[in-house]
Design a protein around this motif. Structure first.
Motif, mmCIF file in Angstrom:
data_model
loop_
_atom_site.group_PDB
_atom_site.id
_atom_site.type_symbol
_atom_site.label_atom_id
_atom_site.label_comp_id
_atom_site.label_asym_id
_atom_site.label_seq_id
_atom_site.Cartn_x
_atom_site.Cartn_y
_atom_site.Cartn_z
ATOM 1 N N UNK A 194 0.831 -1.209 0.000
ATOM 2 C CA UNK A 194 0.000 0.000 0.000
ATOM 3 C C UNK A 194 0.863 1.255 0.000
ATOM 4 N N UNK A 195 1.881 1.289 0.844
ATOM 5 C CA UNK A 195 2.747 2.463 0.929
ATOM 6 C C UNK A 195 3.498 2.698 -0.387
ATOM 7 N N UNK A 196 3.945 1.604 -1.028
ATOM 8 C CA UNK A 196 4.637 1.731 -2.309
ATOM 9 C C UNK A 196 3.687 2.245 -3.384
ATOM 10 N N UNK A 197 2.455 1.740 -3.397
ATOM 11 C CA UNK A 197 1.455 2.216 -4.350
ATOM 12 C C UNK A 197 1.157 3.696 -4.112
ATOM 13 N N UNK A 198 1.050 4.105 -2.833
ATOM 14 C CA UNK A 198 0.743 5.500 -2.515
ATOM 15 C C UNK A 198 1.834 6.431 -3.037
ATOM 16 N N UNK A 235 3.779 5.865 -5.628
ATOM 17 C CA UNK A 235 3.636 5.895 -7.085
ATOM 18 C C UNK A 235 2.434 6.748 -7.494
ATOM 19 N N UNK A 236 1.339 6.612 -6.765
ATOM 20 C CA UNK A 236 0.099 7.319 -7.124
ATOM 21 C C UNK A 236 0.252 8.829 -6.960
ATOM 22 N N UNK A 239 -6.610 1.554 -4.924
ATOM 23 C CA UNK A 239 -5.434 0.712 -4.646
ATOM 24 C C UNK A 239 -5.662 -0.726 -5.096
ATOM 25 N N UNK A 240 -6.784 -1.331 -4.687
ATOM 26 C CA UNK A 240 -7.026 -2.747 -4.969
ATOM 27 C C UNK A 240 -7.258 -2.971 -6.452
ATOM 28 N N UNK A 241 -7.681 -1.926 -7.171
ATOM 29 C CA UNK A 241 -7.959 -2.057 -8.598
ATOM 30 C C UNK A 241 -6.697 -1.863 -9.445
ATOM 31 N N UNK A 242 -5.693 -1.169 -8.912
ATOM 32 C CA UNK A 242 -4.535 -0.776 -9.711
ATOM 33 C C UNK A 242 -3.275 -1.587 -9.467
ATOM 34 N N UNK A 243 -3.190 -2.312 -8.359
ATOM 35 C CA UNK A 243 -1.936 -3.001 -8.031
ATOM 36 C C UNK A 243 -1.709 -4.211 -8.930
ATOM 37 N N UNK A 244 -0.422 -4.466 -9.188
ATOM 38 C CA UNK A 244 0.000 -5.634 -9.956
ATOM 39 C C UNK A 244 1.258 -6.213 -9.330
#
Length: 443
Positions: free
Chosen positions: A73-77, A79-80, A112-117
């Motif tokens: 989550x923190x890594x995605x945040x 990037x976002x 978040x849940x829709x965009x992570x890979x």
């Protein structure tokens, strides 16, 4: 008044002021009659020790899963935040987990849940997305003390947007075929087990052979799971005895496990399983366990590091326990030592294959589900996921569902023709015999 005056304050009651009473340490105001039995109480823990103890109630793998979900989550945040349209979003900024409002968390969790890979750019399987959400939920409750967060609770509309996004993404992935073919552990077949014995991998003459035997049959007979039950297994959990009919048995007494967690709402009890001896079988595991326990002792860790035999053939075990990483590869090492190439046969043999073997063997032998769960320790229908139908059974099922077989019909016709010819020949022979008999009597 009598209780208070019984304290030796060094003053008469009428000479004591309230100020002097307030100055007395609390412990001195506690009147204890008789001697304290110190065996009834543990040594008090410091605040840091107590917090550490509470933290350890959560299994290590669960803590790792929680940390991974939070890191993701923190890594995605991060990037976002650098995406052009993010800073213009009306719900900017992306909140920290510890302080974000429920509305803000619902909004950004859905994205978040829709965009992570995955790191290789491929999508996560549907079940993995659910596990990530569960990891965030546990972290928010256990670490952040956010009792108001219920990510996966459907009757709570607080995180409705997130739940809809998770549901939509999972449906998309399933439609694309992602995560459909789940790679499950395969059981150890009867042929494999026989080869392990015949090729000397299982033997009672060396420490390594004995160690392999008790590991495999702990899985097969007592349904021990991959690593959680193996790692903390103690020698005093096993003992032999005789029932009221004089039959000898080996008894295993379980402790904490995935099923028996010790949680407040857990009603499961540690499993107690008896394996009866078979005197007619020279490989009887009850005798082998007796030999193993006599060598390592009846206390301490069950899995001891095997040592080479002494010059006189004495079997030796170290006092050190077998490491968790070594135990994790035990079953694969057995196959390697036996020269069985399971990968070439497209089979997945892991440290979980032992428990799968327990359920599959009992299933193939026709035992009901209650008998199987009695060994495996499952509390629900989860045991069904451990059953693996045999190849012969799958072949028979496939044959039963095939279209009508023309060749088989021809074979049936030929067989009927042969049967008819045989019947006619028997009738002719019978008439011949009857005719000859009448001629003999008339003569």
């Amino acid at each position: 008044m009598d209780d208070i005056t019984s304290f030796d304050l060094g003053l008469q009651w009428d000479e004591v002021s309230l100020t002097q009473l307030d100055a007395i340490p609390t412990q001195e105001l506690c009147h204890v009659s008789g001697q304290i039995n110190e065996k009834r109480f543990s040594t008090p823990l410091t605040e840091s020790q107590f917090k550490q103890t509470l933290n350890e109630r959560i299994p290590l793998r669960t803590r790792h899963a929680n940390s991974w979900a939070v890191s993701l989550y923190n890594e995605w945040a991060m990037w976002r935040k650098i995406q052009p349209h993010t800073i213009t979003d009306q719900n900017w900024p992306i909140p920290a987990l510890e302080i974000g409002s429920l509305k803000s968390l619902d909004y950004w969790f859905a994205r978040f849940i829709y965009e992570i890979k995955r790191k290789d750019g491929k999508p996560y399987p549907p079940n993995t997305l659910t596990n990530i959400a569960a990891g965030l939920q546990r972290y928010l409750v256990d670490v952040c003390d956010r009792r108001d967060v219920h990510l996966l609770k459907k009757d709570d509309g607080t995180f409705k947007t997130f739940q809809h996004a998770l549901e939509k993404r999972k449906k998309e992935l399933i439609a694309e075929g992602v995560g459909i073919a789940v790679k499950k552990a395969d059981p150890v077949t009867e042929k494999d087990e026989e080869r392990l014995w015949e090729r000397g991998v299982f033997n009672s003459d060396t420490a390594r052979g004995l160690s392999y035997i008790v590991y495999f049959y702990n899985c097969k007979m007592f349904g021990l799971r991959a690593m959680d039950e193996h790692t903390n297994l103690e020698a005093n959990q096993f003992h032999t005895g005789f029932d009221e009919n004089g039959r000898k048995f080996l008894q295993y007494e379980g402790r904490l496990s995935k099923t028996c967690t010790g949680n407040i709402d857990c009603k499961a009890k540690p499993k107690v399983i008896r394996q009866y001896s078979d005197p007619s079988n020279e490989r009887c595991v009850v005798s082998i366990y007796e030999q193993y326990l006599a060598l390592i002792g009846f206390s301490g860790r069950f899995y001891r590091r095997p040592m080479p035999n002494r010059d006189n053939g004495t079997i030796m075990f170290s006092q050190q326990a077998v490491g968790v990483n070594t135990l994790r590869k035990y079953l694969n090492d057995m196959y390697r030592d036996a020269g069985i190439d399971y990968e070439a046969e497209n089979r997945n043999i892991t440290n979980h294959s032992g428990k799968v073997t327990c359920c599959t063997r009992l299933y193939d032998k026709g035992f009901d589900e209650q008998s199987i769960t009695g060994r495996s320790g499952h509390r629900s229908t989860a045991v069904r996921s451990y059953k693996r139908p045999s190849e012969d059974l799958l072949q028979n099922i496939s044959n039963a569902l095939q279209p009508p077989n023309l060749n088989k019909k021809k074979c049936v016709r030929k067989q009927k023709t042969r049967n008819l010819k045989t019947s006619l020949q028997l009738m002719i022979e019978s008439y011949k015999l009857l005719f000859l008999t009448e001629l003999t009597l008339s003569a």
